[in-house]
Design a protein around this motif. Structure first.
Motif, PDB file in Angstrom:
ATOM      1  N   UNK A  11       0.850  -1.190   0.000  1.00 15.70           N
ATOM      2  CA  UNK A  11       0.000   0.000   0.000  1.00 15.70           C
ATOM      3  C   UNK A  11       0.883   1.235   0.000  1.00 15.70           C
ATOM      4  N   UNK A  12       0.573   2.166  -0.878  1.00 16.07           N
ATOM      5  CA  UNK A  12       1.356   3.388  -0.989  1.00 16.07           C
ATOM      6  C   UNK A  12       0.428   4.535  -1.343  1.00 16.07           C
ATOM      7  N   UNK A  40      -6.785  -4.849 -12.577  1.00 17.75           N
ATOM      8  CA  UNK A  40      -7.433  -4.010 -11.592  1.00 17.75           C
ATOM      9  C   UNK A  40      -8.838  -4.495 -11.284  1.00 17.75           C
ATOM     10  N   UNK A  41      -9.472  -3.937 -10.270  1.00 11.94           N
ATOM     11  CA  UNK A  41     -10.831  -4.334  -9.887  1.00 11.94           C
ATOM     12  C   UNK A  41     -11.813  -4.180 -11.052  1.00 11.94           C
ATOM     13  N   UNK A  42     -12.464  -5.249 -11.418  1.00 13.28           N
ATOM     14  CA  UNK A  42     -13.457  -5.211 -12.480  1.00 13.28           C
ATOM     15  C   UNK A  42     -12.899  -4.990 -13.872  1.00 13.28           C
ATOM     16  N   UNK A  91      -3.739   0.771  -9.073  1.00 17.84           N
ATOM     17  CA  UNK A  91      -4.152  -0.274  -8.139  1.00 17.84           C
ATOM     18  C   UNK A  91      -4.571  -1.525  -8.894  1.00 17.84           C
ATOM     19  N   UNK A  92      -3.940  -2.647  -8.576  1.00 15.32           N
ATOM     20  CA  UNK A  92      -4.199  -3.894  -9.293  1.00 15.32           C
ATOM     21  C   UNK A  92      -3.400  -5.016  -8.651  1.00 15.32           C
ATOM     22  N   UNK A 125      -0.914  -4.423  -5.431  1.00 17.07           N
ATOM     23  CA  UNK A 125      -0.447  -3.041  -5.320  1.00 17.07           C
ATOM     24  C   UNK A 125      -1.679  -2.162  -5.139  1.00 17.07           C
ATOM     25  N   UNK A 126      -1.702  -1.411  -4.051  1.00 14.06           N
ATOM     26  CA  UNK A 126      -2.822  -0.524  -3.770  1.00 14.06           C
ATOM     27  C   UNK A 126      -2.294   0.897  -3.603  1.00 14.06           C
TER      28      UNK A 126
END
Length: 129
Positions: A11-12, A40-42, A91-92, A125-126
Motif C-alpha cells: 500500500x502506498x 485491476x478491480x473489475x 491499483x491492481x 499493489x494498492x
C-alpha cells in the motif's frame, strides 16, 4: 515448468514508489520474454512492461511510460519493476509472466503480452488517493 517468486507489492500513497521483484526459474534457454501484467478491480488483464531476452526489446504500456521501469538481472533470472509517481488507477494485482515459445513481448500489436503462458501468483499493489 517455470516457477516464480514475486515480492514487493503493498500500500502506498499517490505519488509514491514501489519496486516489484520476480525471480523466475525453469527456463531451458535464454530465448524468453519476461514481464508484468496487471488486473485491476473489475478490469481485464493488461500487459504493463516486458523485456525480451531474445531480441533485447522492451515494452511499456502507454499508461505507465515515463513512470515505470523494467530491468533484469540475467545472472539471477530476476526481473524488477520500478514504479514511480504511482496513481490510484495503478491499483491492481500485478503478475510476473513469461513467454518461452516466441520469446517476444508482442505478437499481436493490440494485445501485448497476451500470448504469455506462464504466470506467477500475483502481488497486490494498492495506491491510495
Amino acid at each position: 515448468e517455470v516457477e516464480f517468486v514475486e515480492s514487493g507489492g503493498g500500500l502506498v500513497q499517490a505519488g509514491g514508489s514501489l519496486r516489484l521483484s520476480c525471480a523466475a526459474s525453469g527456463f531451458t534457454d535464454d530465448d524468453y520474454a519476461i514481464g508484468w501484467s496487471r488486473q485491476g478491480p473489475g478490469q481485464g488483464r493488461e500487459g504493463v512492461a516486458c523485456i525480451s531476452r531474445k531480441d533485447n526489446s522492451t515494452y511499456y504500456a502507454t499508461s505507465v511510460k515515463g513512470r515505470f521501469t523494467i530491468s533484469s538481472d540475467n545472472a539471477n533470472n530476476t526481473v524488477y519493476l520500478q514504479m514511480n509517481s504511482l496513481k490510484p488507477e495503478d491499483t491492481a494485482v500485478y503478475y510476473c509472466t513469461t513467454d518461452s515459445v516466441w520469446g517476444l513481448c508482442t505478437i499481436i500489436p493490440s494485445n501485448p503480452l497476451g500470448h504469455f503462458g506462464s504466470w506467477g501468483q500475483g502481488t497486490q499493489v494498492t495506491v491510495s488517493s
